[in-house]
Design a protein around this motif. Structure first.
Motif, PDB file in Angstrom:
ATOM      1  N   PHE A  83       0.807  -1.219   0.000  1.00 46.13           N
ATOM      2  CA  PHE A  83       0.000   0.000   0.000  1.00 46.13           C
ATOM      3  C   PHE A  83       0.847   1.278   0.000  1.00 46.13           C
ATOM      4  O   PHE A  83       0.287   2.372  -0.032  1.00 46.13           O
ATOM      5  N   ASP A  84       2.152   1.119   0.035  1.00 41.73           N
ATOM      6  CA  ASP A  84       3.040   2.278  -0.107  1.00 41.73           C
ATOM      7  C   ASP A  84       3.193   2.553  -1.599  1.00 41.73           C
ATOM      8  O   ASP A  84       4.227   2.286  -2.207  1.00 41.73           O
ATOM      9  N   ARG A  85       2.130   3.093  -2.185  1.00 46.65           N
ATOM     10  CA  ARG A  85       2.042   3.210  -3.642  1.00 46.65           C
ATOM     11  C   ARG A  85       3.095   4.139  -4.230  1.00 46.65           C
ATOM     12  O   ARG A  85       3.538   3.943  -5.365  1.00 46.65           O
ATOM     13  N   ASP A  86       3.511   5.140  -3.482  1.00 49.08           N
ATOM     14  CA  ASP A  86       4.473   6.110  -3.993  1.00 49.08           C
ATOM     15  C   ASP A  86       5.911   5.791  -3.582  1.00 49.08           C
ATOM     16  O   ASP A  86       6.832   6.544  -3.922  1.00 49.08           O
ATOM     17  N   GLY A  87       6.088   4.711  -2.830  1.00 48.66           N
ATOM     18  CA  GLY A  87       7.427   4.336  -2.408  1.00 48.66           C
ATOM     19  C   GLY A  87       8.067   5.316  -1.446  1.00 48.66           C
ATOM     20  O   GLY A  87       9.292   5.458  -1.401  1.00 48.66           O
ATOM     21  N   LEU A  88       7.233   5.980  -0.635  1.00 46.76           N
ATOM     22  CA  LEU A  88       7.750   6.990   0.299  1.00 46.76           C
ATOM     23  C   LEU A  88       8.253   6.389   1.603  1.00 46.76           C
ATOM     24  O   LEU A  88       8.899   7.071   2.388  1.00 46.76           O
ATOM     25  N   GLY A  89       7.909   5.125   1.843  1.00 49.42           N
ATOM     26  CA  GLY A  89       8.264   4.529   3.123  1.00 49.42           C
ATOM     27  C   GLY A  89       7.291   4.898   4.220  1.00 49.42           C
ATOM     28  O   GLY A  89       7.495   4.558   5.385  1.00 49.42           O
ATOM     29  N   ARG A  90       6.187   5.583   3.860  1.00 45.52           N
ATOM     30  CA  ARG A  90       5.121   5.935   4.802  1.00 45.52           C
ATOM     31  C   ARG A  90       3.785   5.869   4.060  1.00 45.52           C
ATOM     32  O   ARG A  90       3.748   5.936   2.839  1.00 45.52           O
ATOM     33  N   LEU A  91       2.707   5.743   4.827  1.00 44.88           N
ATOM     34  CA  LEU A  91       1.384   5.597   4.236  1.00 44.88           C
ATOM     35  C   LEU A  91       0.490   6.782   4.567  1.00 44.88           C
ATOM     36  O   LEU A  91       0.580   7.340   5.662  1.00 44.88           O
ATOM     37  N   GLU A 115      -9.680   6.883  16.485  1.00 44.97           N
ATOM     38  CA  GLU A 115      -8.713   6.279  17.405  1.00 44.97           C
ATOM     39  C   GLU A 115      -7.495   5.691  16.695  1.00 44.97           C
ATOM     40  O   GLU A 115      -6.359   6.063  16.995  1.00 44.97           O
ATOM     41  N   ILE A 116      -7.742   4.768  15.743  1.00 46.01           N
ATOM     42  CA  ILE A 116      -6.643   3.991  15.184  1.00 46.01           C
ATOM     43  C   ILE A 116      -5.721   4.844  14.320  1.00 46.01           C
ATOM     44  O   ILE A 116      -4.502   4.881  14.536  1.00 46.01           O
ATOM     45  N   LEU A 117      -6.292   5.550  13.341  1.00 48.41           N
ATOM     46  CA  LEU A 117      -5.443   6.353  12.452  1.00 48.41           C
ATOM     47  C   LEU A 117      -4.730   7.497  13.180  1.00 48.41           C
ATOM     48  O   LEU A 117      -3.534   7.723  12.940  1.00 48.41           O
ATOM     49  N   PRO A 118      -5.404   8.241  14.077  1.00 53.78           N
ATOM     50  CA  PRO A 118      -4.663   9.273  14.812  1.00 53.78           C
ATOM     51  C   PRO A 118      -3.493   8.699  15.607  1.00 53.78           C
ATOM     52  O   PRO A 118      -2.426   9.329  15.684  1.00 53.78           O
ATOM     53  N   ALA A 119      -3.685   7.511  16.182  1.00 55.81           N
ATOM     54  CA  ALA A 119      -2.587   6.902  16.936  1.00 55.81           C
ATOM     55  C   ALA A 119      -1.451   6.481  16.005  1.00 55.81           C
ATOM     56  O   ALA A 119      -0.266   6.585  16.363  1.00 55.81           O
ATOM     57  N   LEU A 120      -1.794   6.001  14.813  1.00 55.27           N
ATOM     58  CA  LEU A 120      -0.765   5.598  13.854  1.00 55.27           C
ATOM     59  C   LEU A 120       0.002   6.803  13.307  1.00 55.27           C
ATOM     60  O   LEU A 120       1.209   6.733  13.089  1.00 55.27           O
ATOM     61  N   ILE A 121      -0.703   7.902  13.086  1.00 60.66           N
ATOM     62  CA  ILE A 121      -0.060   9.109  12.553  1.00 60.66           C
ATOM     63  C   ILE A 121       0.765   9.807  13.626  1.00 60.66           C
ATOM     64  O   ILE A 121       1.862  10.313  13.368  1.00 60.66           O
ATOM     65  N   GLY A 122       0.249   9.823  14.852  1.00 60.38           N
ATOM     66  CA  GLY A 122       0.970  10.466  15.948  1.00 60.38           C
ATOM     67  C   GLY A 122       1.185  11.944  15.684  1.00 60.38           C
ATOM     68  O   GLY A 122       0.264  12.655  15.279  1.00 60.38           O
ATOM     69  N   ASP A 123       2.413  12.406  15.876  1.00 64.43           N
ATOM     70  CA  ASP A 123       2.709  13.833  15.701  1.00 64.43           C
ATOM     71  C   ASP A 123       3.399  14.116  14.371  1.00 64.43           C
ATOM     72  O   ASP A 123       4.075  15.136  14.214  1.00 64.43           O
ATOM     73  N   ASP A 124       3.249  13.194  13.394  1.00 67.71           N
ATOM     74  CA  ASP A 124       3.883  13.396  12.091  1.00 67.71           C
ATOM     75  C   ASP A 124       3.306  14.647  11.427  1.00 67.71           C
ATOM     76  O   ASP A 124       2.082  14.762  11.239  1.00 67.71           O
ATOM     77  N   VAL A 125       4.186  15.573  11.056  1.00 66.47           N
ATOM     78  CA  VAL A 125       3.715  16.857  10.522  1.00 66.47           C
ATOM     79  C   VAL A 125       3.044  16.697   9.163  1.00 66.47           C
ATOM     80  O   VAL A 125       2.213  17.519   8.772  1.00 66.47           O
ATOM     81  N   GLU A 126       3.389  15.645   8.430  1.00 66.27           N
ATOM     82  CA  GLU A 126       2.779  15.422   7.121  1.00 66.27           C
ATOM     83  C   GLU A 126       1.560  14.506   7.199  1.00 66.27           C
ATOM     84  O   GLU A 126       0.997  14.142   6.164  1.00 66.27           O
ATOM     85  N   GLN A 127       1.185  14.130   8.423  1.00 68.94           N
ATOM     86  CA  GLN A 127       0.016  13.277   8.625  1.00 68.94           C
ATOM     87  C   GLN A 127       0.155  11.943   7.901  1.00 68.94           C
ATOM     88  O   GLN A 127      -0.790  11.438   7.279  1.00 68.94           O
ATOM     89  N   LEU A 128       1.339  11.346   7.997  1.00 69.45           N
ATOM     90  CA  LEU A 128       1.605  10.050   7.381  1.00 69.45           C
ATOM     91  C   LEU A 128       1.932   9.019   8.450  1.00 69.45           C
ATOM     92  O   LEU A 128       2.297   9.359   9.579  1.00 69.45           O
ATOM     93  N   VAL A 129       1.798   7.753   8.074  1.00 69.67           N
ATOM     94  CA  VAL A 129       1.988   6.641   9.008  1.00 69.67           C
ATOM     95  C   VAL A 129       3.349   6.010   8.766  1.00 69.67           C
ATOM     96  O   VAL A 129       3.653   5.581   7.643  1.00 69.67           O
ATOM     97  N   SER A 130       4.153   5.916   9.812  1.00 69.72           N
ATOM     98  CA  SER A 130       5.476   5.310   9.678  1.00 69.72           C
ATOM     99  C   SER A 130       5.367   3.780   9.748  1.00 69.72           C
ATOM    100  O   SER A 130       4.423   3.240  10.345  1.00 69.72           O
ATOM    101  N   PRO A 131       6.320   3.058   9.162  1.00 73.25           N
ATOM    102  CA  PRO A 131       6.276   1.594   9.228  1.00 73.25           C
ATOM    103  C   PRO A 131       6.383   1.068  10.653  1.00 73.25           C
ATOM    104  O   PRO A 131       5.795   0.036  10.985  1.00 73.25           O
TER     105      PRO A 131
END
Length: 243
Positions: A83-91, A115-131
Motif C-alpha cells: 500500500f506504499d504506492r508512492d514508495g515513500l516509506g510511509r502511508l 482512534e486507530i489512524l490518529p494513533a498511527l499518525i501520531g505527531d507526524d507533521v505530514e500526517q503520514l503513518v510510519s512503518p
C-alpha cells in the motif's frame, strides 16, 4: 531513547577506561618484576591479563520469536509495502486503512478515524503513518484478532432497520443522507465506492439482500486471495529461516 543511548555510551566509556587502567597495571607489574629479576611473573602476568580481558559473562541473547510471530510480522510488512504506492516509506491515512483491511481486520469507521489512524499518525507533521507505528499496532491487532469482518446477518439487520416498510430496498438519496449526516460521516470517496458497488443503476435503489450477498462473496474472494498471499509469504519466510 536518548537517555538510554547516553547511558549506554557512558557505560561503554567507563568500561573502556577501566580496561585501559587494568592494562597499564599489568604492564607496570611486568616492568617491576623484570627489574627485580623475579621469575614468577609469567603466571601472574597471565592471570592479570586474563582479568583485564575478561569483562564478565556475555549478555544473554534475546529470546527468538516464534514462527507464528515471525509470519505475522512478515504479513504486516508485506501489506505496508503493497500500500506504499508512492514508495515513500510511509502511508497516507486512506492507504493505511486499506492495508489494515487487507490484513483481515475491519474496525468500525468511527474507531478507525477517531482512534486507530490518529494513533498511527501520531505527531507526524505530514500526517503520514510510519512503518514502525504501523507494525507495532497491527502486530497487536492481529494477535488479538480485534476486528474480524462482520457477518451477513449483521449487515442485513442494519439494512432492515433502515427499511422500516420492509420493501427490500432503500433509496440511494436516503442512504446518502444517513451516511453523510449521521454517526461518523463517510468521506466523498468512500461514499462513491460504496454506492458504485451497492446501487442498482437503473432504479437508483439499493436492493440490500443482493448487496449483502455480493459483499459476502467479495469477503470470501478476499479471504481466498489472502490465504494464497499468506502461503506465498510463509514460503518466503521458511526460505529465510532455512538460510
Amino acid at each position: 531513547a536518548a537517555g538510554a543511548a547516553a547511558g549506554a555510551a557512558a557505560g561503554a566509556a567507563s568500561a573502556a577506561e577501566s580496561t585501559e587502567s587494568m592494562g597499564k597495571k599489568a604492564k607496570g607489574g611486568k616492568a617491576a618484576k623484570a627489574a627485580k629479576g623475579g621469575e614468577g611473573g609469567s603466571p601472574r602476568d597471565g592471570g592479570e591479563a586474563k582479568e583485564a580481558d575478561g569483562a564478565g559473562p556475555a549478555p544473554a541473547e534475546p529470546p527468538r520469536e516464534s514462527i507464528e510471530v515471525q509470519r505475522r510480522r512478515l504479513h504486516v510488512r508485506t501489506a505496508f509495502e503493497r500500500f506504499d504506492r508512492d514508495g515513500l516509506g510511509r502511508l497516507t491515512g486512506d492507504d493505511a486503512a486499506g492495508a489494515i483491511r487487507s490484513l483481515g481486520q475491519f474496525p468500525p469507521e468511527e474507531a478507525l478515524q477517531d482512534e486507530i489512524l490518529p494513533a498511527l499518525i501520531g505527531d507526524d507533521v505530514e500526517q503520514l503513518v510510519s512503518p514502525e507505528r504501523f507494525e507495532a499496532r497491527l502486530m497487536a491487532m492481529l494477535a488479538g484478532n480485534e476486528f474480524p469482518p462482520e457477518g451477513q446477518e449483521v449487515l442485513l439487520s442494519a439494512f432492515k432497520a433502515i427499511d422500516e416498510e420492509n420493501k427490500g430496498f432503500v433509496e440511494v438519496d436516503y442512504i446518502k443522507e444517513l451516511l453523510t449526516k449521521m454517526g461518523h460521516p463517510f468521506k466523498p470517496r468512500e461514499l462513491d465506492a460504496f454506492l458504485a458497488a451497492a446501487k442498482d443503476a437503473s432504479s437508483n435503489r439499493i436492493f440490500y439482500e443482493d448487496f449483502v450477498m455480493l459483499y459476502a462473496g467479495q469477503v470470501d474472494a478476499n479471504a481466498a486471495a489472502w490465504r494464497g498471499h499468506r502461503l506465498h509469504s510463509e514460503e518466503l519466510l521458511e526460505g529465510k529461516l532455512a538460510g
